[in-house]
Write an enzyme that holds these catalytic residues in place. Sequence first.
Site, PDB file in Angstrom:
ATOM      1  N   LYS A   1       0.824  -1.214   0.000  1.00  0.00           N
ATOM      2  CA  LYS A   1       0.000   0.000   0.000  1.00  0.00           C
ATOM      3  C   LYS A   1       0.866   1.275   0.000  1.00  0.00           C
ATOM      4  O   LYS A   1       2.084   1.208   0.147  1.00  0.00           O
ATOM      5  CB  LYS A   1      -0.910  -0.001   1.232  1.00  0.00           C
ATOM      6  CG  LYS A   1      -1.885  -1.174   1.274  1.00  0.00           C
ATOM      7  CD  LYS A   1      -2.884  -1.097   0.144  1.00  0.00           C
ATOM      8  CE  LYS A   1      -4.073  -2.029   0.312  1.00  0.00           C
ATOM      9  NZ  LYS A   1      -3.757  -3.454   0.285  1.00  0.00           N
TER      10      LYS A   1
HETATM   11  C1  LIG Z   1      -9.859  -2.913  -1.768  1.00  0.00           C
HETATM   12  C2  LIG Z   1      -9.335  -3.574  -0.532  1.00  0.00           C
HETATM   13  N1  LIG Z   1     -10.165  -3.757   0.499  1.00  0.00           N
HETATM   14  C3  LIG Z   1      -9.762  -4.326   1.645  1.00  0.00           C
HETATM   15  C4  LIG Z   1      -8.473  -4.765   1.805  1.00  0.00           C
HETATM   16  C5  LIG Z   1      -8.093  -5.439   3.069  1.00  0.00           C
HETATM   17  O1  LIG Z   1      -7.053  -4.847   3.739  1.00  0.00           O
HETATM   18  P1  LIG Z   1      -6.143  -5.719   4.727  1.00  0.00           P
HETATM   19  O2  LIG Z   1      -5.312  -6.618   3.883  1.00  0.00           O
HETATM   20  O3  LIG Z   1      -5.354  -4.673   5.463  1.00  0.00           O
HETATM   21  O4  LIG Z   1      -7.062  -6.464   5.619  1.00  0.00           O
HETATM   22  C6  LIG Z   1      -7.563  -4.595   0.772  1.00  0.00           C
HETATM   23  C7  LIG Z   1      -6.162  -5.026   0.922  1.00  0.00           C
HETATM   24  O5  LIG Z   1      -5.550  -5.652   0.140  1.00  0.00           O
HETATM   25  C8  LIG Z   1      -8.004  -4.009  -0.448  1.00  0.00           C
HETATM   26  O6  LIG Z   1      -7.164  -3.846  -1.486  1.00  0.00           O
END
Ligand SMILES: Cc1ncc(COP(=O)(O)O)c(C=O)c1O
Length: 388
Positions: free
Chosen positions: A200
């Site tokens: 990210k």
């Molecule tokens: C669009 C989207 N939503 C939710 C998430 C979930 O985030 P995390 O991996 O921090 O739980 C991600 C992460 O890859 C994402 O790209």
Amino acid sequence: MARVRKDRERGSRGGVKTQTRVPLSRPYIDEREEELVLEVLRSGRLSLGPWIDEFEQLCAERVGAPYAAAVSSGTAGLHMLCHIAGVREGDEVITSPVSFVATANCFIFEGGRPVFADVDPQTLNLDPVAVEAAITERTKGIVAVDMFGYPCELDELRAIAERHGLFLIDDSCEALGAEYKDAPIGSHGISGAFGFYPNKQITTGEGGIVTTHSEEEWELLKSLRNQGRSYDSRWFHHVRLGFNYRITDLQAAVGIGQLEKLDRLLAMRSEVAARYGELLAGMDGVEAPLADDADHRRSWFVYVVKVAPGVDRDAVLERLAASGVEAGHYVPAVHLQPYMRERYGFAERMCPVAEDACTHMLALPFFPQLEADDQQLVVDALREAVST
Ligand SMILES: Cc1ncc(COP(=O)(O)O)c(C=O)c1O
């Protein structure tokens, strides 16, 4: 011990090690994060400490929201928002098929049923017309997403939500630093979550932040992430059913170091994207990502191109891998994932625009410190892979 070392050598996905010359993604970490983490380690306060408060305050200021709660992941943040929105067994929630599975999972955890509305072919975000058409008497809310860091149609979605009495949550996990109508994502009055996985815009290893414009919601988030504790000082006093969705001070310290250089990281990402744009100009069979317009300013998260209908994407990916270029399927349609087909009977042709995009997209290596020479190598390999 030997087993751990061997696994590391084989790479994090457990596959056999290939000669990767250009990786898909790399975090950008320097001495500042090392220094801050060391400070936390030496303080002896590894969780529920002051670095979390500071990180939250900096995040809130950065996105223009009055309140922020740091959490263990973007998914955890989205889940708590759906919990607070009161999703119950059988409620329908409208969301996008062009996303990561967490966008839908966050309300499925609460018993919600996913209803996938199709996307706009250009932005790849929810098409508001399709969202309104998907509303039934069982619809409880909308979870929108700013896919690939490109802001979704927040005003139109908010108007739909208000017209029909629905909640609206913005999954901004990919969009830290993006702007909609000249104001940062996070500042528009809608609750949302940002994710800090290592690919990210900023990373804390794992982690995320929920931003909200409601003090009451903020208090609830802080209680829910901490096993439903009340915010008085009694440690074993639980006033609601909660989760352990806490972030650590070690992670928060990394996040502070990352936020300090966010402007530089975003500028570097934009430069890398602009260079790809120049290198790809005029290449047959490959379409570059959508450019910004007056209302939408993308925060570059990944660099996703679309290959032309006649091009065999899997073969292109294989050829890129053989040239040492790590590229990926980004992203498969969520409603067609095996567990979605099994649970809900979803199948092809439910969301034709999304399905068409998802079968032609691929992500090229993309990270702030990606060198011009390596980008040239990627584009040369892509040109050859597409024309073979
Ligand atoms: C669009 C989207 N939503 C939710 C998430 C979930 O985030 P995390 O991996 O921090 O739980 C991600 C992460 O890859 C994402 O790209």
